[in-house]
Design a protein around this motif. Sequence first.
Motif, PDB file in Angstrom:
ATOM      1  N   ARG A   1       0.824  -1.200   0.000  1.00  0.00           N
ATOM      2  CA  ARG A   1       0.000   0.000   0.000  1.00  0.00           C
ATOM      3  C   ARG A   1       0.863   1.258   0.000  1.00  0.00           C
ATOM      4  NH1 ARG A   1      -5.145   1.206   1.900  1.00  0.00           N
ATOM      5  NH2 ARG A   1      -5.322   3.387   2.482  1.00  0.00           N
ATOM      6  N   VAL A   2       1.876   1.220   0.866  1.00  0.00           N
ATOM      7  CA  VAL A   2       2.763   2.364   1.026  1.00  0.00           C
ATOM      8  C   VAL A   2       3.563   2.632  -0.252  1.00  0.00           C
ATOM      9  CG1 VAL A   2       4.916   2.969   2.221  1.00  0.00           C
ATOM     10  CG2 VAL A   2       2.936   2.203   3.542  1.00  0.00           C
ATOM     11  N   ARG A   3       4.129   1.572  -0.840  1.00  0.00           N
ATOM     12  CA  ARG A   3       4.933   1.742  -2.038  1.00  0.00           C
ATOM     13  C   ARG A   3       4.076   2.171  -3.230  1.00  0.00           C
ATOM     14  NH1 ARG A   3      10.151   2.450  -1.261  1.00  0.00           N
ATOM     15  NH2 ARG A   3       9.953   2.696  -3.498  1.00  0.00           N
ATOM     16  N   ARG A   4       2.869   1.632  -3.325  1.00  0.00           N
ATOM     17  CA  ARG A   4       1.966   2.059  -4.413  1.00  0.00           C
ATOM     18  C   ARG A   4       1.631   3.542  -4.281  1.00  0.00           C
ATOM     19  NH1 ARG A   4      -1.824  -1.985  -6.904  1.00  0.00           N
ATOM     20  NH2 ARG A   4      -0.737  -3.943  -6.690  1.00  0.00           N
ATOM     21  N   ALA A   5       1.359   3.962  -3.054  1.00  0.00           N
ATOM     22  CA  ALA A   5       1.049   5.379  -2.835  1.00  0.00           C
ATOM     23  C   ALA A   5       2.233   6.235  -3.274  1.00  0.00           C
ATOM     24  CB  ALA A   5       0.727   5.619  -1.361  1.00  0.00           C
ATOM     25  N   TYR A   6       3.418   5.820  -2.878  1.00  0.00           N
ATOM     26  CA  TYR A   6       4.644   6.552  -3.213  1.00  0.00           C
ATOM     27  C   TYR A   6       4.828   6.585  -4.740  1.00  0.00           C
ATOM     28  CZ  TYR A   6       9.483   8.060  -2.243  1.00  0.00           C
ATOM     29  OH  TYR A   6      10.668   8.758  -2.143  1.00  0.00           O
ATOM     30  N   GLY A   7       4.633   5.421  -5.377  1.00  0.00           N
ATOM     31  CA  GLY A   7       4.779   5.343  -6.831  1.00  0.00           C
ATOM     32  C   GLY A   7       3.782   6.233  -7.557  1.00  0.00           C
ATOM     33  N   THR A   8       2.548   6.259  -7.062  1.00  0.00           N
ATOM     34  CA  THR A   8       1.533   7.088  -7.704  1.00  0.00           C
ATOM     35  C   THR A   8       1.860   8.566  -7.530  1.00  0.00           C
ATOM     36  OG1 THR A   8      -0.114   5.370  -7.328  1.00  0.00           O
ATOM     37  CG2 THR A   8      -0.950   7.570  -7.820  1.00  0.00           C
ATOM     38  N   LEU A   9       2.288   8.953  -6.335  1.00  0.00           N
ATOM     39  CA  LEU A   9       2.645  10.356  -6.101  1.00  0.00           C
ATOM     40  C   LEU A   9       3.787  10.790  -7.020  1.00  0.00           C
ATOM     41  CD1 LEU A   9       2.482  10.445  -2.200  1.00  0.00           C
ATOM     42  CD2 LEU A   9       1.068  11.814  -3.743  1.00  0.00           C
ATOM     43  N   LYS A  10       4.718   9.881  -7.298  1.00  0.00           N
ATOM     44  CA  LYS A  10       5.864  10.241  -8.137  1.00  0.00           C
ATOM     45  C   LYS A  10       5.527  10.230  -9.626  1.00  0.00           C
ATOM     46  CE  LYS A  10       8.974   7.357  -6.405  1.00  0.00           C
ATOM     47  NZ  LYS A  10      10.251   6.709  -6.070  1.00  0.00           N
ATOM     48  N   ASN A  11       4.484   9.502 -10.007  1.00  0.00           N
ATOM     49  CA  ASN A  11       4.262   9.287 -11.438  1.00  0.00           C
ATOM     50  C   ASN A  11       3.011   9.900 -12.026  1.00  0.00           C
ATOM     51  OD1 ASN A  11       6.436   7.341 -12.613  1.00  0.00           O
ATOM     52  ND2 ASN A  11       6.008   6.574 -10.565  1.00  0.00           N
ATOM     53  N   ALA A  12       2.004  10.206 -11.203  1.00  0.00           N
ATOM     54  CA  ALA A  12       0.746  10.713 -11.758  1.00  0.00           C
ATOM     55  C   ALA A  12       0.953  12.037 -12.484  1.00  0.00           C
ATOM     56  CB  ALA A  12      -0.284  10.875 -10.642  1.00  0.00           C
ATOM     57  N   MET A  13       0.083  12.322 -13.426  1.00  0.00           N
ATOM     58  CA  MET A  13       0.136  13.576 -14.171  1.00  0.00           C
ATOM     59  C   MET A  13      -0.979  14.523 -13.744  1.00  0.00           C
ATOM     60  SD  MET A  13       2.641  13.031 -16.302  1.00  0.00           S
ATOM     61  CE  MET A  13       2.396  14.324 -17.529  1.00  0.00           C
ATOM     62  N   MET A  14      -1.931  14.009 -12.974  1.00  0.00           N
ATOM     63  CA  MET A  14      -3.066  14.800 -12.474  1.00  0.00           C
ATOM     64  C   MET A  14      -3.323  14.302 -11.063  1.00  0.00           C
ATOM     65  SD  MET A  14      -4.345  16.477 -15.164  1.00  0.00           S
ATOM     66  CE  MET A  14      -6.119  16.673 -15.215  1.00  0.00           C
ATOM     67  N   MET A  15      -3.558  15.213 -10.142  1.00  0.00           N
ATOM     68  CA  MET A  15      -3.739  14.772  -8.772  1.00  0.00           C
ATOM     69  C   MET A  15      -4.593  15.782  -8.009  1.00  0.00           C
ATOM     70  SD  MET A  15      -2.503  12.338  -6.612  1.00  0.00           S
ATOM     71  CE  MET A  15      -0.927  11.793  -7.257  1.00  0.00           C
TER      72      MET A  15
END
Lengths: 355, 355
Positions: free
Chosen positions: A267-281
């Motif tokens: 969960r933690v790593r996915r959150a981190y990965g999404t924060l680093k990679n998303a283009m819209m948030m």
Amino acid sequence: MNLDSLTQNNGEWLRGNGPEADIVISSRIRLARNLSSYPFSNRGSAHQKAEIETSLRDRLTRLDFMPRLEYLMLPGLSSIDRQLLVERQLISRELANTEGPRGVAVCPQETVSIMINEEDHLRLQVMRSGFALDEAWQDIDRLDDQIEQRVNYAFSEEFGYLTACPTNVGTGMRSSVMLHLPALVLTKQIEKVFRALQKINLAVRGLYGEGSRASGDFYQISNQVTLGKSETTILTEIREVIPQIISYERQARSTLTRESRQALHDRVRRAYGTLKNAMMMTSEETMDLLSSVRLGVNLGLIEDVSIPTVNELFIHTQPAHLQKLMGAALDGEERNAARARYLSSRLRENGPHLN
Amino acid sequence: MNLDSLTQNNGEWLRGNGPEADIVISSRIRLARNLSSYPFSNRGSAHQKAEIETSLRDRLTRLDFMPRLEYLMLPGLSSIDRQLLVERQLISRELANTEGPRGVAVCPQETVSIMINEEDHLRLQVMRSGFALDEAWQDIDRLDDQIEQRVNYAFSEEFGYLTACPTNVGTGMRSSVMLHLPALVLTKQIEKVFRALQKINLAVRGLYGEGSRASGDFYQISNQVTLGKSETTILTEIREVIPQIISYERQARSTLTRESRQALHDRVRRAYGTLKNAMMMTSEETMDLLSSVRLGVNLGLIEDVSIPTVNELFIHTQPAHLQKLMGAALDGEERNAARARYLSSRLRENGPHLN
């Protein structure tokens, strides 16, 4: 006070280094006070409000409070600047959005703020990083005494301090502690904790006060009762319950670590990965993902980012802060893109992502 | 044939360099054939099946087919090895899971496979990367002729080739094209396309044949009718409709790029970020995320990973491939952890992730 400089630091409440800082974000006390010689704000004329604002501003800026308080007149600020002060918890949403003469005196460390012409003539606030209600109380009590030497507060021998809303009469005090409780949320024990708190007359609110959702698993716990109890009694009641909640959260964290370490790490790593990679948030999603990352850092599951950085990202990704940082007014869509870019660049700065 | 070596490459069907390879994964033709001197498999005795297997194995391995076919006896393989062949589309799930003497002859490039004692005595298959039905037809027609010189096929002047299931009688041919249609799925036009295909008697299936979900936005389009039409007519019908579907998918991709580039880019980058960072990953989620990444690579939204690598990850993350790569039998939970580690290490290899 140069508001642009506020985005250079975290302020007091997200400094992240007070006692129990992995769980207790900040401790805050506010006192509601009114001048005896004027009607309450909701009944005062425009002229009376202007008089109150002028006279209090003059007195507050000359207080012997070190470092000196700086004063901001709200009507002269842009809506982004007003929103910035709300996001930093220096003024209420109400003060930002009403009309008329009003202002706030703030100390540079952002530990003290005094609102003029909010619901009450004066709203004093002292904030401390971590679990530090006693220190906050000493500061605000001294500040209150200094002001009381210069103005006549509306005070009744029978009821105590008189306030515009009856729920604040008596001490006029609301003491609150902001907690980060991701493990109690994940293990679905948070509602049980809330019910227990309500039974002893403590209120639970989200990050930005009444009616706001508990984004990012941040919860404010505060006293409901202001009348018939001394300040010391109210403080003692909160001060005694917080360590219990801290202990529940720590137990929940160790249960998660013991029984579902892999799922938690995922969960933690996915959150981190999404924060680093998303283009819209959106701001909401950012808070939720940062909450997981904050938990991950505290549990040693993420090592390449620090708690002060995570705290800073919580506040820098709020709409007004983001627009200040980008140097432009942005609509919702533009903010979502700018927020994702900002998060990605800040988190990628942290070097190789090997763990 | 050393099955371990299969995990060193992509096989034919995910090679990713045939005509229209951004959309058409592969073209495949299979012919169902039976020996005239034996009852169909479902009615044959164990002894008869053993005879069929021995005699066909002998003939197939001596075919003048270059490069030589290698023969695998299914009962001698572990269940992971059988599953490996299913994942590579070299044998059917049915052949993997039934009992009794049975086998498959495979050429090293994996373009040809011939199953013995599946539903029919012989199932010939030729696979080509990309949109290449004609080439596949030439190969399989030649192979069929070579075999027919050595055995007597069950054939009726009236019906054509006789098969165990009436749906295959006639040509015994199923020609299919595997398409990657993520944009038609995203723009919710895929159902419309399916309805149009059903009207002209073409079947749509998921990646692993009948009844499988269309994981990863992969769709197999194949003929339903085998009787009353010549092979050439069947091939022409499919060959004419595929370019239309390709064109719909391209239109949908350009609509997405034009009208929601930001949202598309966001989706693609989030998928990429999750694949690189998750600690647990099911096969199903992997397919869906890789599908977004594959679309992103084809649209130039991701530049640090190639289509052959993405194709390889599709197959290497299937359960049997994963266990082969890890060198151990793993349960579901262990596979999800191993899969996440594998994806993360493969995608991080691709150097700095700056775009």
